[in-house]
Motif scaffolding. Structure first.
Motif, PDB file in Angstrom:
ATOM      1  N   GLY A  83      -4.877  27.980  26.897  1.00 38.42           N
ATOM      2  CA  GLY A  83      -6.060  28.527  26.233  1.00 38.42           C
ATOM      3  C   GLY A  83      -7.357  28.156  26.911  1.00 38.42           C
ATOM      4  O   GLY A  83      -7.467  27.108  27.533  1.00 38.42           O
ATOM      5  N   ASN A  84      -8.331  29.000  26.814  1.00 36.85           N
ATOM      6  CA  ASN A  84      -9.688  28.906  27.370  1.00 36.85           C
ATOM      7  C   ASN A  84      -9.740  28.284  28.771  1.00 36.85           C
ATOM      8  O   ASN A  84     -10.613  27.474  29.087  1.00 36.85           O
ATOM      9  N   ALA A  85      -8.827  28.685  29.636  1.00 33.09           N
ATOM     10  CA  ALA A  85      -8.736  28.146  30.993  1.00 33.09           C
ATOM     11  C   ALA A  85     -10.000  28.427  31.797  1.00 33.09           C
ATOM     12  O   ALA A  85     -10.490  27.553  32.517  1.00 33.09           O
ATOM     13  N   GLU A  86     -10.536  29.637  31.675  1.00 31.54           N
ATOM     14  CA  GLU A  86     -11.743  29.993  32.436  1.00 31.54           C
ATOM     15  C   GLU A  86     -12.924  29.114  32.035  1.00 31.54           C
ATOM     16  O   GLU A  86     -13.702  28.679  32.883  1.00 31.54           O
ATOM     17  N   GLU A  87     -13.050  28.843  30.752  1.00 34.61           N
ATOM     18  CA  GLU A  87     -14.138  28.000  30.251  1.00 34.61           C
ATOM     19  C   GLU A  87     -13.999  26.572  30.789  1.00 34.61           C
ATOM     20  O   GLU A  87     -14.988  25.939  31.182  1.00 34.61           O
ATOM     21  N   ILE A  88     -12.784  26.074  30.836  1.00 39.44           N
ATOM     22  CA  ILE A  88     -12.532  24.724  31.335  1.00 39.44           C
ATOM     23  C   ILE A  88     -12.821  24.643  32.830  1.00 39.44           C
ATOM     24  O   ILE A  88     -13.444  23.689  33.305  1.00 39.44           O
ATOM     25  N   VAL A  89     -12.398  25.645  33.582  1.00 37.90           N
ATOM     26  CA  VAL A  89     -12.667  25.665  35.022  1.00 37.90           C
ATOM     27  C   VAL A  89     -14.172  25.712  35.281  1.00 37.90           C
ATOM     28  O   VAL A  89     -14.681  25.011  36.160  1.00 37.90           O
ATOM     29  N   ALA A  90     -14.890  26.500  34.499  1.00 35.61           N
ATOM     30  CA  ALA A  90     -16.348  26.571  34.654  1.00 35.61           C
ATOM     31  C   ALA A  90     -16.982  25.204  34.371  1.00 35.61           C
ATOM     32  O   ALA A  90     -17.883  24.761  35.101  1.00 35.61           O
ATOM     33  N   ALA A  91     -16.501  24.512  33.338  1.00 37.18           N
ATOM     34  CA  ALA A  91     -17.032  23.187  33.015  1.00 37.18           C
ATOM     35  C   ALA A  91     -16.715  22.188  34.123  1.00 37.18           C
ATOM     36  O   ALA A  91     -17.567  21.381  34.503  1.00 37.18           O
ATOM     37  N   LEU A  92     -15.507  22.240  34.662  1.00 36.23           N
ATOM     38  CA  LEU A  92     -15.143  21.338  35.752  1.00 36.23           C
ATOM     39  C   LEU A  92     -15.989  21.615  36.998  1.00 36.23           C
ATOM     40  O   LEU A  92     -16.443  20.683  37.663  1.00 36.23           O
ATOM     41  N   ASN A  93     -16.200  22.877  37.303  1.00 39.39           N
ATOM     42  CA  ASN A  93     -17.021  23.229  38.469  1.00 39.39           C
ATOM     43  C   ASN A  93     -18.471  22.780  38.291  1.00 39.39           C
ATOM     44  O   ASN A  93     -19.173  22.533  39.264  1.00 39.39           O
ATOM     45  N   LYS A  94     -18.910  22.660  37.055  1.00 35.14           N
ATOM     46  CA  LYS A  94     -20.261  22.182  36.774  1.00 35.14           C
ATOM     47  C   LYS A  94     -20.395  20.692  37.122  1.00 35.14           C
ATOM     48  O   LYS A  94     -21.482  20.215  37.428  1.00 35.14           O
ATOM     49  N   HIS A  95     -19.291  19.962  37.088  1.00 33.95           N
ATOM     50  CA  HIS A  95     -19.301  18.518  37.314  1.00 33.95           C
ATOM     51  C   HIS A  95     -18.717  18.123  38.678  1.00 33.95           C
ATOM     52  O   HIS A  95     -18.294  16.979  38.856  1.00 33.95           O
ATOM     53  N   THR A  96     -18.710  19.039  39.642  1.00 38.07           N
ATOM     54  CA  THR A  96     -18.068  18.745  40.925  1.00 38.07           C
ATOM     55  C   THR A  96     -18.723  17.589  41.667  1.00 38.07           C
ATOM     56  O   THR A  96     -18.039  16.840  42.363  1.00 38.07           O
ATOM     57  N   ARG A  97     -20.012  17.428  41.527  1.00 32.70           N
ATOM     58  CA  ARG A  97     -20.697  16.326  42.217  1.00 32.70           C
ATOM     59  C   ARG A  97     -20.193  14.968  41.715  1.00 32.70           C
ATOM     60  O   ARG A  97     -19.893  14.073  42.506  1.00 32.70           O
ATOM     61  N   PHE A  98     -20.092  14.847  40.396  1.00 34.01           N
ATOM     62  CA  PHE A  98     -19.574  13.610  39.804  1.00 34.01           C
ATOM     63  C   PHE A  98     -18.121  13.383  40.225  1.00 34.01           C
ATOM     64  O   PHE A  98     -17.740  12.277  40.625  1.00 34.01           O
ATOM     65  N   VAL A  99     -17.317  14.437  40.141  1.00 39.08           N
ATOM     66  CA  VAL A  99     -15.895  14.336  40.469  1.00 39.08           C
ATOM     67  C   VAL A  99     -15.722  13.920  41.932  1.00 39.08           C
ATOM     68  O   VAL A  99     -14.916  13.033  42.248  1.00 39.08           O
ATOM     69  N   ARG A 100     -16.492  14.520  42.814  1.00 38.29           N
ATOM     70  CA  ARG A 100     -16.398  14.184  44.234  1.00 38.29           C
ATOM     71  C   ARG A 100     -16.748  12.711  44.463  1.00 38.29           C
ATOM     72  O   ARG A 100     -16.077  12.018  45.232  1.00 38.29           O
ATOM     73  N   GLY A 101     -17.775  12.232  43.800  1.00 35.39           N
ATOM     74  CA  GLY A 101     -18.155  10.829  43.929  1.00 35.39           C
ATOM     75  C   GLY A 101     -17.061   9.892  43.457  1.00 35.39           C
ATOM     76  O   GLY A 101     -16.770   8.877  44.102  1.00 35.39           O
ATOM     77  N   GLU A 102     -16.457  10.220  42.329  1.00 32.81           N
ATOM     78  CA  GLU A 102     -15.377   9.386  41.794  1.00 32.81           C
ATOM     79  C   GLU A 102     -14.154   9.396  42.711  1.00 32.81           C
ATOM     80  O   GLU A 102     -13.511   8.370  42.909  1.00 32.81           O
TER      81      GLU A 102
END
Length: 134
Positions: free
Chosen positions: A68-87
């Protein structure tokens, strides 16, 4: 030295680094370290991470439990790519931390579609016809 053809698959190094990134992403998601209401209320799996040949880009394929709501989750994850990359840079010892892009993993949908096609009346009729020829 012969060059690799474009049709050859990923190198062992690409696969190994992809697995390291996948594990680091899964750990981030499991621990709930990405602060976002869309991500926090979902259980997200990371079935695959594909690395570019130069290891500077990681395509992370994700799927929420239940799909469910996969597109919404992917959009949210892509919004946080800078943080994710740092971690990921802190967790994996690489010369260069790859840029991360998230995509919906549709392999399960594709497998279901192929399974449905194989079970269709037309395919079954063709299979029965082939058995009659033997």
């Amino acid at each position: 030295m012969p060059r690799k053809s474009k049709s050859s698959g990923p190198s062992q190094r690409m696969l190994r680094v992809g697995e390291l990134v996948r594990h680091a992403l899964a750990d981030l998601l499991t621990r709930g370290e990405i602060i976002d209401p869309v991500i926090e209320r979902a259980v997200i799996t990371v079935p695959e991470v594909r690395m570019s040949p130069d290891l500077k880009l990681a395509k992370a394929y994700v799927l929420p439990l239940g799909g469910g709501n996969a597109e919404e989750i992917v959009a949210a994850l892509n919004k946080h790519t800078r943080f994710v990359r740092g971690e990921i840079g802190h967790r994996i010892d690489l010369k260069y931390t790859p840029e991360i892009r998230f995509f919906v993993d549709d392999t399960f949908d594709e497998a279901s579609r192929i399974d449905a096609l194989l079970r269709s009346d037309k395919v079954q009729r063709d299979l029965d016809h082939d058995e009659d020829d033997d």
